[in-house]
Design an enzyme around this catalytic site. Structure first.
Site, PDB file in Angstrom:
ATOM      1  N   HIS A 112      35.989  43.567  43.912  1.00 35.84           N
ATOM      2  CA  HIS A 112      35.796  42.430  44.778  1.00 35.84           C
ATOM      3  C   HIS A 112      36.625  41.143  44.299  1.00 35.84           C
ATOM      4  O   HIS A 112      36.815  40.888  43.243  1.00 35.84           O
ATOM      5  CB  HIS A 112      34.116  41.933  44.705  1.00 35.84           C
ATOM      6  CG  HIS A 112      33.434  42.903  45.543  1.00 35.84           C
ATOM      7  ND1 HIS A 112      32.237  42.549  46.266  1.00 35.84           N
ATOM      8  CD2 HIS A 112      33.589  44.312  45.863  1.00 35.84           C
ATOM      9  CE1 HIS A 112      31.763  43.708  46.843  1.00 35.84           C
ATOM     10  NE2 HIS A 112      32.283  44.856  46.455  1.00 35.84           N
ATOM     11  N   GLU A 169      35.755  38.051  44.311  1.00 34.33           N
ATOM     12  CA  GLU A 169      35.047  37.214  43.197  1.00 34.33           C
ATOM     13  C   GLU A 169      35.080  37.559  42.047  1.00 34.33           C
ATOM     14  O   GLU A 169      35.363  36.951  40.890  1.00 34.33           O
ATOM     15  CB  GLU A 169      33.649  36.923  43.524  1.00 34.33           C
ATOM     16  CG  GLU A 169      33.479  36.308  45.061  1.00 34.33           C
ATOM     17  CD  GLU A 169      33.172  37.520  46.162  1.00 34.33           C
ATOM     18  OE1 GLU A 169      34.205  38.443  46.249  1.00 34.33           O
ATOM     19  OE2 GLU A 169      32.496  37.382  46.823  1.00 34.33           O
ATOM     20  N   CYS A 216      28.438  40.206  43.253  1.00 34.89           N
ATOM     21  CA  CYS A 216      29.141  38.987  42.929  1.00 34.89           C
ATOM     22  C   CYS A 216      28.362  37.802  42.655  1.00 34.89           C
ATOM     23  O   CYS A 216      28.413  36.855  41.894  1.00 34.89           O
ATOM     24  CB  CYS A 216      30.059  38.740  44.142  1.00 34.89           C
ATOM     25  SG  CYS A 216      31.440  40.055  44.347  1.00 34.89           S
TER      26      CYS A 216
END
Length: 173
Positions: free
Chosen positions: A60, A62, A93
């Site tokens: 991801h 993030e 996240c």
């Protein structure tokens, strides 16, 4: 949009949008993230989704940006930093944001299916956790949402075309 949004925040969201566009060109869901020092605007880490390309469920944007920022600072504590991300963070996240002690999170589009900041959960404001951060939703919301909507529309169209093309080929053989 919140009055606490600065020109630096807008510039960082624009940078995150650019990262998201680059991710889409690689066949990734267009999500980009930038971690920067809140006071100076110095970029410490940035990332875009890599889940499809690397077949990594933790790929991801993030997480990639947070890891890079911690490495740049030489510390896992990011108290004086902000995160600009194009989509509301998911539970994984949001957990990383809490654990990294980020001071602020700005995001573009809400995620009604997996959002852990306000759509489904409120992990970043949960008083039972040891850290809470300032959250500013809706920064460049229209641009972020349009990018995601367009990406998934194109994906569905391609899938539909491929399916129809395969079906007609199979009938002709």
């Amino acid at each position: 949009m919140d009055a606490g949004v600065t020109q630096t925040d807008l510039a960082m969201m624009a940078r995150a949008i650019g990262l998201a566009r680059a991710a889409a060109e690689q066949g990734e869901v267009p999500i980009g993230a930038v971690v920067y020092e809140t006071d100076t605007g110095r970029v410490l880490g940035e990332g875009a989704n890599t889940r499809e390309r690397l077949r990594d469920p933790c790929g991801h944007a993030e997480l990639i940006a947070i890891r890079a920022a911690a490495e740049a600072l030489g510390d896992w504590r990011l108290n004086d930093c902000s995160l600009a991300v194009t989509l509301e963070p998911c539970p994984m996240c949001a957990g990383a944001i809490v654990n990294a002690r980020l001071g602020r999170v700005l995001y573009g589009a809400d995620d009604p299916k997996a959002g852990a900041v306000r759509s489904l959960f409120n992990l970043l404001g949960d008083e039972r956790l040891n850290h809470r951060c300032v959250v500013i939703p809706g920064v460049e919301q229209a641009a972020c949402a349009a990018m995601l909507t367009g990406f998934f529309r194109l994906l569905r169209e391609r899938k539909s075309f491929t399916t129809k093309d395969t079906e007609s080929t199979e009938r002709n053989e």
